[in-house]
Design an enzyme around this catalytic site. Sequence first.
Site, short mmCIF file in Angstrom:
data_model
loop_
_atom_site.label_atom_id
_atom_site.label_comp_id
_atom_site.label_asym_id
_atom_site.label_seq_id
_atom_site.Cartn_x
_atom_site.Cartn_y
_atom_site.Cartn_z
CE1 TYR A 1 -4.06 -1.98 0.29
CE2 TYR A 1 -2.57 -3.43 1.50
CZ TYR A 1 -3.76 -3.22 0.82
OH TYR A 1 -4.65 -4.26 0.66
CB SER A 2 0.78 4.35 -2.05
OG SER A 2 0.80 3.66 -3.26
CB CYS B 1 0.02 7.03 -8.17
SG CYS B 1 0.02 5.69 -6.95
CD GLU C 1 4.57 2.70 -6.27
OE1 GLU C 1 5.78 2.42 -6.38
OE2 GLU C 1 4.07 3.17 -5.24
CE1 TYR D 1 -3.84 0.75 -6.30
CE2 TYR D 1 -1.70 1.83 -6.40
CZ TYR D 1 -3.02 1.82 -6.01
OH TYR D 1 -3.54 2.91 -5.32
P1 FAD Z 1 -7.10 -10.16 -2.97
O1 FAD Z 1 -7.86 -10.99 -2.02
O2 FAD Z 1 -5.63 -10.37 -3.06
O3 FAD Z 1 -7.76 -10.29 -4.37
C1 FAD Z 1 -7.10 -9.78 -5.50
C2 FAD Z 1 -7.29 -10.77 -6.61
O4 FAD Z 1 -8.67 -10.87 -6.93
C3 FAD Z 1 -6.62 -10.32 -7.89
O5 FAD Z 1 -5.29 -10.73 -7.92
C4 FAD Z 1 -7.47 -11.04 -8.93
O6 FAD Z 1 -7.03 -12.37 -9.05
C5 FAD Z 1 -8.82 -11.07 -8.30
N1 FAD Z 1 -9.68 -10.02 -8.83
C6 FAD Z 1 -9.60 -8.71 -8.58
N2 FAD Z 1 -10.56 -8.05 -9.21
C7 FAD Z 1 -11.25 -8.97 -9.89
C8 FAD Z 1 -12.36 -8.91 -10.75
N3 FAD Z 1 -12.95 -7.74 -11.02
N4 FAD Z 1 -12.83 -10.06 -11.28
C9 FAD Z 1 -12.25 -11.24 -11.00
N5 FAD Z 1 -11.18 -11.36 -10.18
C10 FAD Z 1 -10.71 -10.24 -9.65
N6 FAD Z 1 -4.50 -0.48 -2.84
C11 FAD Z 1 -5.15 0.50 -2.16
O7 FAD Z 1 -6.33 0.37 -1.83
N7 FAD Z 1 -4.47 1.64 -1.77
C12 FAD Z 1 -3.17 1.85 -2.08
O8 FAD Z 1 -2.60 2.90 -1.72
C13 FAD Z 1 -2.47 0.82 -2.80
N8 FAD Z 1 -1.18 0.98 -3.11
C14 FAD Z 1 -0.53 0.01 -3.81
C15 FAD Z 1 0.82 0.20 -4.12
C16 FAD Z 1 1.49 -0.75 -4.84
C17 FAD Z 1 2.96 -0.52 -5.18
C18 FAD Z 1 0.82 -1.92 -5.25
C19 FAD Z 1 1.55 -2.98 -6.03
C20 FAD Z 1 -0.49 -2.12 -4.92
C21 FAD Z 1 -1.20 -1.17 -4.20
N9 FAD Z 1 -2.53 -1.35 -3.84
C22 FAD Z 1 -3.19 -0.35 -3.15
C23 FAD Z 1 -3.27 -2.60 -4.14
C24 FAD Z 1 -3.14 -3.57 -2.95
O9 FAD Z 1 -1.79 -4.01 -2.86
C25 FAD Z 1 -4.01 -4.83 -3.10
O10 FAD Z 1 -3.72 -5.43 -4.32
C26 FAD Z 1 -5.48 -4.55 -3.01
O11 FAD Z 1 -5.83 -3.98 -1.76
C27 FAD Z 1 -6.27 -5.88 -3.16
O12 FAD Z 1 -5.80 -6.76 -2.21
P2 FAD Z 1 -6.81 -7.77 -1.49
O13 FAD Z 1 -6.02 -8.64 -0.58
O14 FAD Z 1 -7.93 -7.04 -0.89
O15 FAD Z 1 -7.38 -8.61 -2.70
#
Ligand code: FAD
Length: 360
Positions: free
Chosen positions: A139-140, A318, A358, A360
């Site tokens: 997360y940023s 971003c 950046e 994602y």
């Molecule tokens: P997970 O449980 O990990 O689910 C994600 C997975 O669900 C995906 O990989 C995909 O397989 C699946 N999926 C997603 N959407 C769909 C769809 N529409 N249909 C079908 N499958 C789907 N997030 C923020 O909120 N704020 C930030 O500031 C932020 N900064 C980031 C900075 C960087 C450098 C990076 C790489 C990512 C950032 N993210 C940010 C994103 C964050 O890291 C997570 O990816 C995000 O919160 C989702 O994680 P999760 O565990 O909730 O989802």
Amino acid sequence: MAYSEAQVIAGGLIHIPIVIGLFRHIESQIGRKSIAKPAKTPPSTKATTASAPASSKAAPSKKVHADVPVNTYRPKTPFEGKVLENYSLLKDGAIGRVNHITFSLSGGNPQLRYVEGQSIGIIPAGEDSKGKPHKLRLYSIASTRHGDNFSGDTVSLCVRQLQYEKDGQTIDGVCSTYLCNIKPGEKVKITGPVGKEMLLPEDEDANIIMLATGTGIAPMRAYLRRMFEPTERKKNNWNFKGKAWLFMGAPKTANLLYDADFEYYKKQFPDNLRYTKAISREQKNAKGGRMYIQDKVLEHADEIFSLIEDPKTHIYLCGLKGMEPGIDEAMTKAAASKGINWAELRPKLKKQDRWHVETY
Ligand code: FAD
Ligand code: A2P
């Protein structure tokens, strides 16, 4: 060739690897000090200013940011930070769920320090479907190095809960749901900080163009606090004098994040901050479609490219990965209208550490 001669040559050849091996061994012993690889620097915990070149013409290398802390805490030994606050950033009628969450970093040994533009990792509690601990999500960071309360020992995030439909069911993202639901007092596993892509230049008179969609505003919020928040300015010994221009994309007005703060900064620093909003589901672009930040970039192409001509101008992008092609297309069109080839200019800006992405 005579048999005996061949034997001699073959014998000699057989010895070559031995001689090379012996030479390498001697070289490694004698020359170790002089030819040794640079020692791995231990993760620094000293948060210093993210430096930029003294001369804006010189391309700052990654070395310039060598003193920026990285990986103070790793996934096997994360820091456990207490949640200080967790509140919604959205107004009535907004789409989805986006929260501002602050963690205490106090008591860390070593202290987790970071600078604006970096990210941290969060390891959600619980296990995945295979019974293994969850992997970290990045997360940023949305706060400055001094934290929202200026004490220097907190970090804040801006998190959108991931939700999508699959086979008629609503699926909640693991980590984003964990974070949006977390209560003050609970402890969270934190890793990092990581990332040197989104650091600010040191020049106080740099120009900073920011293109953000949704939670992509997180690093921009940190930059804008560093530039314009009165207490932050007193603390940071860095008096921003350049031009900052934020392009923010949100689906509805109620989804604009930190909007009141940015409006306040704009009022206080009208010569230094511009704030352009693309409200996709309320405004229409020239073609009658949803208004995206790339449409706003096109609208302001002349001014953007006049700024880019200044070597002190940096551009930060971003948020949604999906916006990259749209921004690229808009920059291509905008550049062409000024007789500039964007495909040639972009890698140059990147090389000069002036194009920061950046997504994602
Ligand atoms: P997970 O449980 O990990 O689910 C994600 C997975 O669900 C995906 O990989 C995909 O397989 C699946 N999926 C997603 N959407 C769909 C769809 N529409 N249909 C079908 N499958 C789907 N997030 C923020 O909120 N704020 C930030 O500031 C932020 N900064 C980031 C900075 C960087 C450098 C990076 C790489 C990512 C950032 N993210 C940010 C994103 C964050 O890291 C997570 O990816 C995000 O919160 C989702 O994680 P999760 O565990 O909730 O989802
Ligand atoms: P929309 O969802 O109306 O298509 P949030 O993360 O709060 O949903 O905000 C993301 C913003 O970015 C929304 O306004 C969204 O518009 C917009 N957006 C979606 N896709 C793109 C894209 N390809 N380029 C630029 N902006 C986009």
